[in-house]
Design an enzyme around this catalytic site. Structure first.
Site, PDB file in Angstrom:
ATOM      1  N   CYS A 121      -5.119   1.939  -0.524  1.00  0.00           N
ATOM      2  CA  CYS A 121      -3.890   2.040  -1.308  1.00  0.00           C
ATOM      3  C   CYS A 121      -3.447   0.692  -1.905  1.00  0.00           C
ATOM      4  O   CYS A 121      -4.079   0.220  -2.836  1.00  0.00           O
ATOM      5  CB  CYS A 121      -2.797   2.688  -0.468  1.00  0.00           C
ATOM      6  SG  CYS A 121      -1.482   3.419  -1.459  1.00  0.00           S
ATOM      7  N   HIS A 155      -4.726   7.188   3.291  1.00  0.00           N
ATOM      8  CA  HIS A 155      -4.283   6.725   4.607  1.00  0.00           C
ATOM      9  C   HIS A 155      -4.682   7.815   5.594  1.00  0.00           C
ATOM     10  O   HIS A 155      -5.411   8.734   5.267  1.00  0.00           O
ATOM     11  CB  HIS A 155      -2.754   6.569   4.624  1.00  0.00           C
ATOM     12  CG  HIS A 155      -2.216   5.574   3.658  1.00  0.00           C
ATOM     13  ND1 HIS A 155      -2.194   4.221   3.909  1.00  0.00           N
ATOM     14  CD2 HIS A 155      -1.647   5.732   2.440  1.00  0.00           C
ATOM     15  CE1 HIS A 155      -1.625   3.597   2.893  1.00  0.00           C
ATOM     16  NE2 HIS A 155      -1.285   4.482   1.982  1.00  0.00           N
TER      17      HIS A 155
HETATM   18  N1  GLN Z   1       3.007  -0.046  -3.417  1.00  0.00           N
HETATM   19  C1  GLN Z   1       1.968   0.788  -3.839  1.00  0.00           C
HETATM   20  C2  GLN Z   1       2.371   2.085  -4.500  1.00  0.00           C
HETATM   21  O1  GLN Z   1       3.415   2.673  -4.172  1.00  0.00           O
HETATM   22  C3  GLN Z   1       1.070   1.031  -2.637  1.00  0.00           C
HETATM   23  C4  GLN Z   1       1.639   1.962  -1.611  1.00  0.00           C
HETATM   24  C5  GLN Z   1       0.746   2.144  -0.435  1.00  0.00           C
HETATM   25  O2  GLN Z   1      -0.024   1.247  -0.090  1.00  0.00           O
HETATM   26  N2  GLN Z   1       0.905   3.263   0.248  1.00  0.00           N
HETATM   27  O3  GLN Z   1       1.670   2.502  -5.366  1.00  0.00           O
END
Ligand code: GLN
Length: 243
Positions: A93, A194
């Protein structure tokens, strides 16, 4: 075999139990008799990439990414040389976004990326992509399914020639439009999944470990493990994707 796992920014980048990916890699290696060390690397910490067998970076919110983006980019030469040499890496992510060219955050700030993946990410204007994901991997995995959980505002576009990690059958993946999920280049894998991802996808964990083993010994085969629980978790998600 000795194995060193580098965990990049474990304090800053650790959403939804992403650390579990490092635990899964370490356990599956230890169960096979490997001598594993995990090196936590924070901003400013030195890394001797020649000694690293697997690298991991987890997800983080925009402000967490802003804390570490410059530091990560300052490591570009050493990291890219190791990746070009076949170092396996998993980036989840927010970490995946920063392995691409750049990430334009929700507030309009543009965070620089390492540029290993030919991908660009912009925060979407139509809300977040949240929910369970099922995808079919482009890697030679058996079975080919990947399962996980996504929660991101960023929408990633892969540029021409950049291979996705997978194609989604449930969930948004990279951008909710083109069906792609993540990216893969050599042995580096970027993904929005995740979960933690690797405990529920033992075949992907072993694909990363196999690349690490090949680099050190030339041998790709890994002894099978007693991992019925992990596969039960994988199948449970396939059977009930929306729960
Ligand atoms: N900040 C990023 C987004 O919202 C990554 C979020 C995350 O790592 N879950 O796209």
């Amino acid at each position: 075999m000795r194995m060193t796992i580098v965990h990049l920014y474990p304090r800053e980048m650790n959403l939804y139990g992403d650390r579990g990916n490092v635990l899964a890699l370490a356990r599956r290696a230890e169960w096979r008799g490997w001598d594993v060390s995990v090196l936590d690397v924070g901003p400013g910490d030195a890394v001797s990439w020649a000694d690293v067998d697997v690298a991991f970076i987890g997800g983080g919110e925009d402000r967490h990414q802003a804390w570490i983006a410059e530091d990560l980019v300052s490591r570009r030469d050493g990291l890219a040389a190791a990746l070009a040499d076949g170092l396996p890496l998993l980036a989840v992510c927010g970490g995946f976004q920063l392995l691409g060219r750049e990430y334009e955050a929700q507030d309009g700030r543009v965070l620089p990326g390492v540029g290993w993946f030919d991908a660009t990410t912009r925060a979407g204007v139509h809300g977040r992509h949240v929910g369970n994901v099922i995808a079919v991997a482009t890697l030679p995995l058996e079975p080919s399914t990947l399962v996980g959980f996504e929660n991101h505002a960023g929408e990633t576009a892969l540029h021409a020639g950049q291979a996705p990690l997978a194609r989604v059958t449930t969930g948004a993946g990279n951008n909710g439009r083109d069906g792609t999920e993540g990216a893969v280049r050599l042995h580096a894998v970027g993904t929005y999944l995740h979960g933690s991802l690797l405990p529920k996808n033992p075949h992907l964990a072993d694909w990363l470990l196999a690349q690490a083993q090949v680099r050190r010994t030339g041998v790709s085969d890994l002894p099978p493990l007693q991992d019925d629980c992990e596969w039960a978790a994988h199948r449970e998600r396939l059977a009930h994707p929306r729960v």
